[in-house]
Scaffold this active site. Sequence first.
Site, short mmCIF file in Angstrom:
data_model
loop_
_atom_site.label_atom_id
_atom_site.label_comp_id
_atom_site.label_asym_id
_atom_site.label_seq_id
_atom_site.Cartn_x
_atom_site.Cartn_y
_atom_site.Cartn_z
N HIS A 93 -29.33 -2.30 5.80
CA HIS A 93 -30.51 -1.43 5.82
C HIS A 93 -30.20 -0.07 5.17
O HIS A 93 -30.95 0.42 4.33
CB HIS A 93 -30.99 -1.23 7.27
CG HIS A 93 -32.11 -0.24 7.37
ND1 HIS A 93 -31.89 1.10 7.66
CD2 HIS A 93 -33.45 -0.38 7.18
CE1 HIS A 93 -33.06 1.72 7.64
NE2 HIS A 93 -34.02 0.84 7.37
N ARG A 120 -7.13 -3.94 -19.49
CA ARG A 120 -5.74 -3.89 -19.01
C ARG A 120 -5.57 -4.70 -17.73
O ARG A 120 -6.31 -4.50 -16.77
CB ARG A 120 -5.34 -2.43 -18.75
CG ARG A 120 -5.33 -1.56 -19.98
CD ARG A 120 -4.92 -0.12 -19.63
NE ARG A 120 -5.96 0.55 -18.84
CZ ARG A 120 -6.92 1.30 -19.37
NH1 ARG A 120 -6.97 1.47 -20.67
NH2 ARG A 120 -7.82 1.88 -18.60
N GLU A 135 2.15 -1.49 -32.43
CA GLU A 135 2.59 -0.25 -31.80
C GLU A 135 4.07 0.05 -32.03
O GLU A 135 4.62 1.01 -31.51
CB GLU A 135 2.31 -0.31 -30.29
CG GLU A 135 2.90 -1.50 -29.59
CD GLU A 135 2.38 -1.70 -28.17
OE1 GLU A 135 1.79 -0.77 -27.61
OE2 GLU A 135 2.55 -2.82 -27.64
N SER A 160 -1.89 3.67 -30.36
CA SER A 160 -1.42 4.93 -30.99
C SER A 160 -0.40 5.67 -30.13
O SER A 160 0.43 6.40 -30.64
CB SER A 160 -2.61 5.83 -31.31
OG SER A 160 -3.32 6.17 -30.15
N ASN A 161 -0.43 5.45 -28.79
CA ASN A 161 0.55 6.15 -27.94
C ASN A 161 1.97 5.70 -28.25
O ASN A 161 2.87 6.51 -28.51
CB ASN A 161 0.24 5.89 -26.45
CG ASN A 161 -1.05 6.56 -26.01
OD1 ASN A 161 -1.62 7.36 -26.75
ND2 ASN A 161 -1.51 6.24 -24.83
N CYS A 185 -6.70 1.20 -30.00
CA CYS A 185 -7.09 1.31 -28.58
C CYS A 185 -6.30 2.40 -27.87
O CYS A 185 -6.21 2.39 -26.65
CB CYS A 185 -6.90 -0.03 -27.87
SG CYS A 185 -5.19 -0.58 -27.81
#
Length: 801
Positions: A422, A512, A682, A704-705, A753
Amino acid sequence: MSEQANYIRWFNELTIDDVPLVGGKNASLGEMYRELSPQGIQIPNGFAVTAEAYRYVLDQAQGWEALHQALDDLQHNDVADLTSRARKAREIIYAAPFPADLERQIIEAFNQLKKQYGDELSVAVRSSATAEDLPTASFAGQQDTYLNIRGDQELLDACKRCFASLFTDRAIHYRIDQGFDHFKLALSIGIMKMVRSDLDASGVMFSLDTESGFRDVVFITGAYGLGENVVQGAVDPDEFYVHKPTFEQGHRAILRRTLGAKKIKMVYSDGRTREPTRNIATSADERNRFCLNDADVLTLADYAIKIEKHYHSKPMDIEWAKDGLDGTLYIVQARPETVVSQLRGMVLEQYRLKDKAEPVVTGHAVGSKIASGNARIIDKLEQLNTFKAGDVLVADMTTPDWEPVMKIASAIVTNRGGRTCHAAIVSRELGVPAVVGCDNATAMIKHDNPVTISCAEGDVGKVYSGLLDFDIKSTDLSGLQRPKTKIMLNIGNPELAFKTSFLPNDGVGLARMEFIITEYIKAHPMALIHPERVQDAGEREQLEQLTRNYASAEDFFVQKLSEGVGTIAAAFYPKPVVVRMSDFKTNEYATLLGGRWFEFDEANPMIGFRGASRYIHPAYAEGFALECRAMKRVRDEMGLSNVILMIPFCRRVEEARRVLDYMTQLGLKRGEQGLEIYVMCEIPNNVIQIDAFSEHFDGFSIGSNDLTQLTLGVDRDSAIIAEDFDERDPGVKEMIRLAVDGAQRNGKHCGLCGQAPSDYPEMAEFLVEIGIDSMSLNPDTVLQTTQLVLETERRLKQLPL
């Protein structure tokens, strides 16, 4: 004249057009009994006492004038005045005798129903107001229902009580708010076979997700015993999702399930008390297992899809009950869903908590807003008049009697209830955030102290002490142009998937696994497979507790991971969802339950035993096999063929070959049943040897990291050299450019990403300029980055101005 009038209509005589005659509930039951029983949907048979009978009773008793006197100058915001006048109105109706012909017709119909179901039949007596269950006004719980009614006199008394319940405090208040005239409304009564769910289970289901409005799922809730507990929110129910598009393609799998506490169940009293029902505690066994098996969940999903289609694809709110005597699943009510489906417009509101704090209590989040105010703990109805506008209502649970104060609350918090209780239904209708099923909110929250309620952090709603800072971002999505560059999303939390799917997007570029393993599985995969190698008795006990309701520990891992990934894939279906296989580092894996017995102590885990190298190594190959089993289940059993798999941190071409061969052995062969496999780009070697890697993969996703880390030789975990880490360095940008060129040369998809385009507008511009196929962004940056990409494409003459 009255002798000839027929005040009874059997369900097979009614259609949805008969709302003025028998009210919304009965018209819907009749419509379904006639039209959907032939499709295999089980509806208990019964009959309606028409709304005309209600008018006939009052005409014969000359009760209209007395009712006008009781209600005409009602001050509905004066709680005491409302209570006394409502009581007077009910007394007038209850005192009105039933004319003899009406009594006779009800008893004759009851006897006819016994011929179908046997002399031991008990019935449910349910009120059905003539303005109830309309698409724009949810009268949920406004009138009364009487269950397990057996004898003739008991039935007639229940009918009279139903008529009187048209004038409960809550019903009167609600009608005034909605602008309905008390005297233009009437009440019909539904009398139907009682489904003995007291001996089994019951609940509520919706043909959409009630939090986000996502239309492609059936959302089912259930608990043991009579359905009142689920509807009112007295229990925390089990929850299930089924994905409609893949179900209709023939796939039979539950998308996701959550075990509810189900601490009590409502059963019939044994006759020694005046109350017809009572709540009893459920057993530990009942609490630890789901109240429905998979076959039942899928049967209910089938019912919901058919009911929705019958009602011209309108989202539906449906009550179900399983009979413990005949084992049949019945639909006992269906009405249009009246809240989420009414939301219109293309303005997206995103709430974000700016301050960080530890929550005082947590529960189920209802809605996606944040609100704050003074906490007011209300234990009983008499305290409601102390409630001030803007307060946060904190209670054990709410009932329809509480609605006048719920309207002025800034937020609602309850100890009990699931997301269809409710409190949840009303708060959604009011657009007020609620956290329900907290268990201990009334004990942990301090009365009259400021609190902040957040429903913006996923399925878990959080209550924080104090007034925390938050912001609201409104975006008009109407007319938003789509760029040529695909804009995809980074996502890890399945609980945010349905809501996030409403952002303008081209799918998910990075789903992920790590979040799902950490939050839902909690254990190291190898510890689940080899608990005997865990040398700590406490940890072994925890592993046993986690997996106790599953055929094996491996099944636990596969089900949890496949349901987490499946939820994300379903939210964006049929758009592509790129799922990265696990990419924990050894120090991260070691923190999982049992993990320390299977991991190595590495000086630099960032460039150590991670990604592809783990998958084919004896120390983890069995764990990777479980990941692959889960992904095979997502694609094959759940039918979510939009899932693309991605291999992270693949150092060498030979390593790529060996991983793909192993995946083939595990039933995931690239190219079979449309399976695409990408690789993370990567490591500098991925760029240097991109032509060779292209022979083995369908696409590349530039991380890119890590690419920045390995191009510049900067450990991104090291604080002392953090300022040297910059994706905008000319060397890193050149690596990215070479990767895009190489992928295009080989006719392969190439996306990015990493964090860079979310953080730096100039990186988003650079990626468009070099012709990247897609960029995958964090949800909170999608809208502004999309605008930037559009501007860049116009500048480069890729889009019309």
